[in-house]
Design a protein around this motif. Structure first.
Motif, PDB file in Angstrom:
ATOM      1  N   THR A  92       0.828  -1.204   0.000  1.00 59.71           N
ATOM      2  CA  THR A  92       0.000   0.000   0.000  1.00 59.71           C
ATOM      3  C   THR A  92       0.860   1.251   0.000  1.00 59.71           C
ATOM      4  N   ALA A  93       0.584   2.161  -0.911  1.00 64.81           N
ATOM      5  CA  ALA A  93       1.341   3.402  -1.015  1.00 64.81           C
ATOM      6  C   ALA A  93       0.796   4.428  -0.027  1.00 64.81           C
ATOM      7  N   ASP A  94       1.519   5.552   0.105  1.00 63.84           N
ATOM      8  CA  ASP A  94       1.086   6.589   1.050  1.00 63.84           C
ATOM      9  C   ASP A  94      -0.193   7.288   0.612  1.00 63.84           C
ATOM     10  N   ASP A  95      -0.612   7.105  -0.651  1.00 62.89           N
ATOM     11  CA  ASP A  95      -1.889   7.686  -1.075  1.00 62.89           C
ATOM     12  C   ASP A  95      -3.036   6.687  -0.963  1.00 62.89           C
ATOM     13  N   GLY A  96      -2.747   5.510  -0.384  1.00 61.61           N
ATOM     14  CA  GLY A  96      -3.783   4.514  -0.159  1.00 61.61           C
ATOM     15  C   GLY A  96      -3.961   3.506  -1.271  1.00 61.61           C
ATOM     16  N   THR A  97      -3.333   3.729  -2.431  1.00 60.57           N
ATOM     17  CA  THR A  97      -3.446   2.763  -3.516  1.00 60.57           C
ATOM     18  C   THR A  97      -2.703   1.487  -3.149  1.00 60.57           C
ATOM     19  N   ARG A  98      -3.154   0.354  -3.720  1.00 61.33           N
ATOM     20  CA  ARG A  98      -2.592  -0.930  -3.349  1.00 61.33           C
ATOM     21  C   ARG A  98      -2.210  -1.730  -4.585  1.00 61.33           C
ATOM     22  N   ASN A  99      -1.070  -2.371  -4.528  1.00 54.08           N
ATOM     23  CA  ASN A  99      -0.598  -3.229  -5.612  1.00 54.08           C
ATOM     24  C   ASN A  99       0.046  -4.457  -4.973  1.00 54.08           C
ATOM     25  N   ARG A 100      -0.667  -5.561  -4.942  1.00 58.39           N
ATOM     26  CA  ARG A 100      -0.217  -6.753  -4.238  1.00 58.39           C
ATOM     27  C   ARG A 100       0.567  -7.703  -5.131  1.00 58.39           C
ATOM     28  N   ARG A 101       0.729  -7.363  -6.389  1.00 58.45           N
ATOM     29  CA  ARG A 101       1.393  -8.288  -7.309  1.00 58.45           C
ATOM     30  C   ARG A 101       2.702  -7.761  -7.882  1.00 58.45           C
ATOM     31  N   SER A 102       3.107  -6.573  -7.502  1.00 59.43           N
ATOM     32  CA  SER A 102       4.256  -5.945  -8.143  1.00 59.43           C
ATOM     33  C   SER A 102       5.394  -5.737  -7.151  1.00 59.43           C
ATOM     34  N   VAL A 103       6.610  -6.032  -7.589  1.00 59.78           N
ATOM     35  CA  VAL A 103       7.801  -5.748  -6.798  1.00 59.78           C
ATOM     36  C   VAL A 103       8.826  -5.111  -7.725  1.00 59.78           C
ATOM     37  N   ARG A 104       9.491  -4.082  -7.224  1.00 62.43           N
ATOM     38  CA  ARG A 104      10.529  -3.425  -8.016  1.00 62.43           C
ATOM     39  C   ARG A 104      11.857  -4.147  -7.844  1.00 62.43           C
ATOM     40  N   LEU A 105      12.611  -4.215  -8.925  1.00 62.20           N
ATOM     41  CA  LEU A 105      13.943  -4.827  -8.920  1.00 62.20           C
ATOM     42  C   LEU A 105      14.925  -3.817  -9.499  1.00 62.20           C
ATOM     43  N   PHE A 106      15.804  -3.277  -8.650  1.00 58.54           N
ATOM     44  CA  PHE A 106      16.774  -2.273  -9.078  1.00 58.54           C
ATOM     45  C   PHE A 106      18.076  -2.958  -9.495  1.00 58.54           C
ATOM     46  N   ALA A 107      18.542  -2.604 -10.700  1.00 56.32           N
ATOM     47  CA  ALA A 107      19.755  -3.213 -11.252  1.00 56.32           C
ATOM     48  C   ALA A 107      20.650  -2.124 -11.818  1.00 56.32           C
ATOM     49  N   GLU A 108      21.881  -2.067 -11.337  1.00 56.30           N
ATOM     50  CA  GLU A 108      22.810  -1.004 -11.698  1.00 56.30           C
ATOM     51  C   GLU A 108      23.350  -1.171 -13.112  1.00 56.30           C
ATOM     52  N   GLY A 109      23.542  -0.046 -13.780  1.00 54.49           N
ATOM     53  CA  GLY A 109      24.259  -0.028 -15.049  1.00 54.49           C
ATOM     54  C   GLY A 109      25.729   0.245 -14.801  1.00 54.49           C
ATOM     55  N   ILE A 110      26.270   1.264 -15.423  1.00 54.15           N
ATOM     56  CA  ILE A 110      27.665   1.639 -15.209  1.00 54.15           C
ATOM     57  C   ILE A 110      27.794   2.298 -13.843  1.00 54.15           C
ATOM     58  N   SER A 111      28.748   1.830 -13.042  1.00 55.29           N
ATOM     59  CA  SER A 111      28.937   2.386 -11.710  1.00 55.29           C
ATOM     60  C   SER A 111      29.638   3.739 -11.803  1.00 55.29           C
ATOM     61  N   ARG A 112      29.622   4.463 -10.690  1.00 56.64           N
ATOM     62  CA  ARG A 112      30.277   5.777 -10.653  1.00 56.64           C
ATOM     63  C   ARG A 112      31.295   5.787  -9.530  1.00 56.64           C
TER      64      ARG A 112
END
Length: 486
Positions: A260-280
């Motif tokens: 549940t987001a801070d605006d009350g919306t809900r998404n029970r099926r989604s997960v974010r996956l962060f993957a790096e490109g070129i490092s700094r």
């Protein structure tokens, strides 16, 4: 070793392109069937034929890898009730701040450490001696967010693989917590979402996988010191590097509890996956990728692509949203410690963080304690994230290792593409994958056999992104590797 095998029927089929795969060489028509055959549309007088998709090339469409019977059993065994038990128990220690007490048996990070250790030992009892559990400790001297010498402890369960290699995959969450004031070590800091949820993922996978026998080694970690400067994970990653550990993938779970987001919306099926490109700043490996426009094909991004392929909604009930970034703005997680040591590492996190409660100081309203407590955590959602991790870990650990020393021949001007790599005896064979340069995922795959070189005759490396992945006897494949100029 290579053999030249040309398909004598290609000319008779009227193929307009000269694309031939060589392991040696096989005509594209023999590989593609009708799917990539030249257009059969009849041109009207004075008009051009309907153009074929561009770039055109060999192979079949790349399909998601199906789950085997063991993985389906593992996914079924993930239990939201056990996830809830883990999160509520961790919350029950009051605070798990890295600088909190380590001697009180009921409160503080020391009590949490000991409970995690004993739970993992119980899980290991079903492993027939293949899972070992340790507390990995060191003393952190005063530094960033640490004002006194402090013992920092990681709790690590290692499920040894059956193959002889040292190939290893890691899943982790951090068990320390905080309130808004990062140096406040005394007030309650429940940390249900950040990050008892990630620890619950790691521990639940240790529980359900302990009775199984992966080919490669899987490590289940609960680390401390994340909120203080990633100290715990940095210590673990440094020790692995010094020991020469072959970690081919690290999955960090941090803030994976709320749908549940801070605006009350809900998404029970989604997960974010962060993957790096070129490092700094860019590493030498980054510069090599930049030289072939491979900024989008770093090892973390290839790991991320692989995870989206094996953890589909059909397999896990979840949608993995691959985000091409190291992490969220102003944030960092324990995967960064492994990236700094040169290991491919990614981060899972919930779809819309609720910043209103994530690091709130605990308060009481009408007798109900508010803040980052279990009422903000969706236990079924956490179980879904655990299934995503399980699909990735099991698929990685039971496929052959990621190909090594993958190169592309750029010594002469030609429309052919010749690839080479080191042959792994544990692999049953190899596949060449490719995609248009505008595509985020691999679109086509060409099996080439158990060889160390392959030539795509008439298929230009200039027009597409091309990779190599290893394949096991049961069809499980590794993440792909973008070749560097050889």
């Amino acid at each position: 070793m290579s053999r030249n095998l040309r398909n004598p029927s290609s000319a008779a089929r009227g193929a307009t392109r000269r694309t031939v795969l060589a392991t040696g060489a096989v005509a594209a028509g023999a590989l593609t069937g009708g799917a990539l055959a030249p257009s059969s549309a009849v041109a009207s007088p004075g008009s051009d034929p309907e153009p074929a998709p561009w770039p055109d090339g060999p192979g079949r469409p790349n399909r998601p890898q199906p789950a085997d019977a063991t993985l389906r059993q593992i996914l079924s065994d993930v239990d939201p009730a056990r996830v809830r038990h883990t999160i509520e128990t961790l919350v029950g220690f009051g605070t798990r701040h890295t600088l909190s007490t380590q001697t009180d048996p009921q409160r503080g990070i020391g009590a949490a450490r000991d409970w995690i250790f004993h739970e993992l030992q119980d899980y290991a009892a079903s492993s027939r001696g293949r899972m070992s559990v340790q507390i990995q400790s060191y003393t952190q001297q005063p530094g960033t967010r640490v004002d006194v010498p402090t013992v920092i402890s990681n709790v690590i369960a290692t499920l040894r693989g059956s193959e002889q290699s040292q190939r290893t995959y890691v899943v982790s969450g951090h068990y320390d917590s905080r309130v808004t004031d990062v140096m406040n070590r005394t007030d309650d800091a429940p940390g249900a979402d950040d990050d008892a949820s990630g620890v619950a993922v790691s521990m639940e996978l240790a529980r359900v996988m302990a009775a199984h026998d992966p080919a490669a080694t899987i490590v289940f970690m609960a680390v401390a010191g994340e909120e203080q400067n990633l100290y715990g994970s940095n210590h673990a990653a440094t020790l692995y590097k010094e020991a020469g550990a072959d970690i081919q993938g690290m999955l960090n779970n941090d803030i994976v509890g709320s749908s549940t987001a801070d605006d009350g919306t809900r998404n029970r099926r989604s997960v974010r996956l962060f993957a790096e490109g070129i490092s700094r700043p860019p590493t030498d490996a980054d510069r090599s990728l930049i030289s072939v426009d491979g900024e989008n094909d770093t090892p973390p991004r290839e790991l991320g692509r692989f995870l989206t392929e094996v953890a589909t909604r059909e397999v896990t009930g979840m949608d993995v949203r691959l985000v091409y970034r190291l992490d969220r703005f102003l944030r960092a997680g324990d995967h960064l410690s492994f990236l700094r040591q040169g290991y491919p590492a990614v981060r899972f996190t919930e779809p819309h963080e609720n910043f209103d409660h994530e690091h709130q100081d605990v308060r009481v309203e009408d007798g109900v304690q508010l803040g980052d407590l279990p009422q903000f955590v969706d236990f079924d959602y956490v179980a879904g994230v655990a299934r995503v991790n399980a699909a990735g870990l099991w698929s990685l650990a039971n496929a052959p290792g990621t190909p090594q020393a993958v190169t592309v021949d750029v010594t002469r001007l030609t429309n052919d593409t010749t690839l080479s790599w080191s042959v792994d005896p544990a692999a049953a064979g190899y596949e060449v994958v490719w995609r248009p340069t505008t595509s985020p995922v691999w679109t086509h795959v060409v099996p080439v056999g158990h060889v160390g070189t392959a030539t795509l005759t008439g298929f230009s490396k200039d027009n597409a992104l091309i990779g190599v992945r290893s394949v096991g006897a049961d069809g499980k494949h590794s993440p792909a590797v973008l070749p560097l100029p050889g």
